[in-house]
Design an enzyme around this catalytic site. Structure first.
Site, PDB file in Angstrom:
ATOM      1  N   ASP A 160      22.497  32.503  35.732  1.00  0.00           N
ATOM      2  CA  ASP A 160      22.656  32.530  34.736  1.00  0.00           C
ATOM      3  C   ASP A 160      23.074  31.526  34.151  1.00  0.00           C
ATOM      4  O   ASP A 160      24.435  30.811  34.804  1.00  0.00           O
ATOM      5  CB  ASP A 160      23.442  34.270  34.120  1.00  0.00           C
ATOM      6  CG  ASP A 160      22.158  34.864  34.886  1.00  0.00           C
ATOM      7  OD1 ASP A 160      21.596  35.074  35.196  1.00  0.00           O
ATOM      8  OD2 ASP A 160      22.916  36.462  35.278  1.00  0.00           O
TER       9      ASP A 160
HETATM   10  N1  URA Z   1      22.289  37.543  39.912  1.00  0.00           N
HETATM   11  C1  URA Z   1      22.637  36.693  38.653  1.00  0.00           C
HETATM   12  O1  URA Z   1      23.524  38.229  38.031  1.00  0.00           O
HETATM   13  N2  URA Z   1      23.186  36.012  38.311  1.00  0.00           N
HETATM   14  C2  URA Z   1      22.197  34.770  38.705  1.00  0.00           C
HETATM   15  O2  URA Z   1      22.639  33.476  37.717  1.00  0.00           O
HETATM   16  C3  URA Z   1      21.709  34.931  40.063  1.00  0.00           C
HETATM   17  C4  URA Z   1      22.362  36.162  40.520  1.00  0.00           C
END
Ligand code: URA
Length: 229
Positions: free
Chosen positions: A101
């Site tokens: 993310d």
């Molecule tokens: N889980 C999440 O919530 N975000 C990520 O970027 C990777 C795994």
């Protein structure tokens, strides 16, 4: 690999420039003139451009320390992208093997080897991904068992696959996942009524984020790291 791709990768020229060279009869495969851009080049074929042998392009494998605020995409209208951090020719041809993310940090793998990136990300290969997490509220010890048994995420029918949760502090833990659902770590904590404040990926399979890389820096993977996937 298609002949035009082979030539573009081995020379650094654009596909358009390669097309022009093909039409100008400057390309030979095993000594025979070749104009067909879609011709499949096999292992052992000798490709020459103006009588100069063109080396077979090697796939590229990189690890990047993703900073916060950068998106795991090739292109984005508003945010900087991980691909823009890679100062290599044809960086836009690299795939991201497992996205993070925008607000998450840590290990991102990039490659132009599609089969390798599939092995790194497909749940069938069960490559463990390890995250360091801090949360808004204390994590109760019972969460360890709930992660191990699987959690029902909002809007999903099937519970998550067994995941390991190691408590490191009141609001701090290490999570190991063997699948990659959308925002999975955040949604697993949300299913327990908690909120992830920081998320940092430390490891994918046996590939550990190199602690000499500052956020935004990258390096090629070693042969051992490549072969570990
Ligand atoms: N889980 C999440 O919530 N975000 C990520 O970027 C990777 C795994």
């Amino acid at each position: 690999m298609r002949l035009d791709k082979y030539l573009a990768k081995s020379t650094g020229l654009s596909r358009k420039e390669v097309k022009r060279l093909l039409h100008a009869d400057e390309v030979r495969v095993n000594g025979e003139p070749e104009r067909d851009a879609s011709r499949h080049v096999q292992e052992g074929d000798l490709v020459t451009l103006d009588d100069t042998p063109m080396e077979r392009p090697e796939p590229r494998y990189l690890m990047l320390h993703k900073p916060e605020g950068v998106v795991c995409a090739t292109d984005d209208p508003t945010h900087p992208t991980v691909v823009a951090l890679i100062e290599l020719p044809r960086a836009e041809e690299l795939h991201i093997a497992g996205r993070l993310d925008i607000d998450a940090t840590g290990l991102v793998l990039l490659t132009d080897d599609g089969k390798w990136s599939h092995r790194a990300t497909s749940p069938r290969h069960k490559t463990g991904k390890v995250y360091h997490v801090t949360t808004a509220d204390p994590i109760p010890p019972a969460a360890v068992d709930q992660f191990a048994r699987g959690l029902r995420l909002k809007g999903e029918h099937f519970p998550t696959k067994p995941a390991q949760l190691e408590l490191l502090g009141e609001c701090e833990a290490r999570v190991t996942l063997h699948e990659g659902r959308y925002h999975q770590v955040k949604r697993m904590f949300a299913a327990l009524g908690n909120r992830v404040e920081t998320l940092h990926r430390e490891r994918i399979g046996d590939i550990v984020l190199d602690d000499s890389l500052f956020p935004g820096e990258y390096r090629p993977l070693t042969d051992e790291e490549i072969n570990s996937i």
